[in-house]
Design a protein around this motif. Structure first.
Motif, PDB file in Angstrom:
ATOM      1  N   MET A  97      52.277  45.684  51.999  1.00 48.39           N
ATOM      2  CA  MET A  97      52.073  46.999  52.588  1.00 48.39           C
ATOM      3  C   MET A  97      51.802  47.982  51.443  1.00 48.39           C
ATOM      4  SD  MET A  97      54.696  49.056  55.128  1.00 48.39           S
ATOM      5  CE  MET A  97      54.766  47.720  56.339  1.00 48.39           C
ATOM      6  N   ARG A 137      54.769  53.475  56.667  1.00 50.65           N
ATOM      7  CA  ARG A 137      55.602  52.302  56.365  1.00 50.65           C
ATOM      8  C   ARG A 137      56.945  52.333  57.077  1.00 50.65           C
ATOM      9  NH1 ARG A 137      58.553  52.879  50.530  1.00 50.65           N
ATOM     10  NH2 ARG A 137      58.583  55.135  50.335  1.00 50.65           N
ATOM     11  N   PHE A 184      49.803  49.544  58.976  1.00 55.88           N
ATOM     12  CA  PHE A 184      51.004  48.899  58.427  1.00 55.88           C
ATOM     13  C   PHE A 184      51.885  48.262  59.508  1.00 55.88           C
ATOM     14  CE2 PHE A 184      51.054  52.113  54.655  1.00 55.88           C
ATOM     15  CZ  PHE A 184      49.945  51.486  54.118  1.00 55.88           C
TER      16      PHE A 184
END
Length: 323
Positions: free
Chosen positions: A67, A186, A234
């Motif tokens: 990520m 994230r 993500f």
């Protein structure tokens, strides 16, 4: 060994290898995660790297590994489609957004409304909000794009350069927009909690995000489905998993609908055509700007329209409120 056998062998080997060291889920740190698919950047070709998507069995989400949240300058090229000035052909999307904005604004009481757009860029969407209702008296944009700040301010919008988790204000907002945002961060749970804290008691949140449980997502699962938007998306949800996360963050579902995303079909097909050597797509000529893209998109728009009454489509629209 034929091509199909090689793909099956590689997929099986990848599953065994990745399952032996599965990464933790970004929502709750769950360890019950399994490899779901490998994918490449078939839109902008920012690199030849292979990325893996894992599924958390408990949270029912997909997430990308690695990520690259700290390398946004690499994964968002200068010719990224939202950075390029809009051309003819965006009117239907604008009308659709206006209808949604009018509908949600009608549910919010008050003579003067404050609106926050997270990831609002140059303030184009906030312009639409202001045109939809004279009650909108204050507009705030939060974005990471330093280049868009001057444009947004010139349009009359307050601007915070940074992440929503870092945004500090005493103001509370009657409407918060997060359109195509939550899949790019994230820590979606932290973002939703930040939104809840910024919301008035009667406020609303309008969220649009991909649905990994759609037909095109299943058909192109192992062919770099464009809904992965590799490596820029993500975390991906379906209806149930996003509903659960919103409720855990103090937000309730006011309304929900699926909506069409014909570009997911057209760009996924273009990626497959490139793989077969039928079209040329590269970092210099991304899929978004290929001349076949608008033709395919129009065709799949009609296909998606026919499926709308009964299908789980590629995009989800949530209206949320404080619980």
């Amino acid at each position: 060994m034929n091509g199909k056998a090689k793909i099956d062998r590689d997929r099986s080997a990848a599953s065994v290898t990745k399952d032996s060291s599965s990464p933790a889920c970004p929502i709750k740190g769950c360890t019950d995660t399994t490899w779901y698919a490998d994918a490449h950047d078939i839109e902008y070709y920012t690199s030849d790297r292979t990325y893996s998507f894992y599924k958390c069995q408990k949270c029912n989400i997909l997430f990308i590994v690695p990520m690259l949240w700290d390398r946004l300058g690499e994964i968002y090229p200068k010719n990224y489609h939202t950075y390029v000035p809009a051309k003819k052909g965006v009117a239907p999307r604008q009308r659709s957004l206006d209808r949604r904005l009018l509908k949600v604004l009608a549910t919010i009481p008050g003579d003067q409304l404050s609106v926050l757009d997270i990831g609002g860029g140059n303030g184009w969407t906030l312009d639409q909000v202001k045109s939809c209702s004279p009650r909108v008296s204050f507009t705030q944009c939060v974005d990471l794009d330093e280049g868009a700040q001057a444009q947004a301010v010139a349009r009359g919008h307050a601007y915070h350069l940074g992440r929503i988790e870092q945004f500090e204000t005493d103001r509370r907002f009657d409407l918060v927009l997060a359109l195509g945002l939550i899949e790019h961060v994230r820590d979606p749970a932290l973002v939703l909690r930040s939104i809840e804290q910024l919301l008035t008691d009667h406020g609303r949140v309008l969220i649009m995000t991909p649905n990994f449980d759609a037909l095109d997502a299943r058909l192109f699962r192992h062919r770099s489905w464009v809904g992965y938007h590799t490596p820029r998306h993500f975390v991906l949800f379906n209806r149930e998993s996003f509903t659960d996360l919103a409720q855990q963050s103090g937000l309730g579902i006011v309304s929900f609908s699926y909506t069409r995303a014909p570009s997911y079909w057209s760009l996924s097909v273009l990626g497959l055509m490139r793989r077969l050597g039928l079209v040329e797509i590269s970092a210099q000529r991304p899929a978004w700007y290929h001349p076949l893209h608008p033709i395919l998109r129009s065709s799949f728009s009609a296909f998606e329209l026919a499926r709308t009454p009964f299908a789980r489509l590629s995009h989800m629209v949530f209206t949320l409120g404080r619980r």
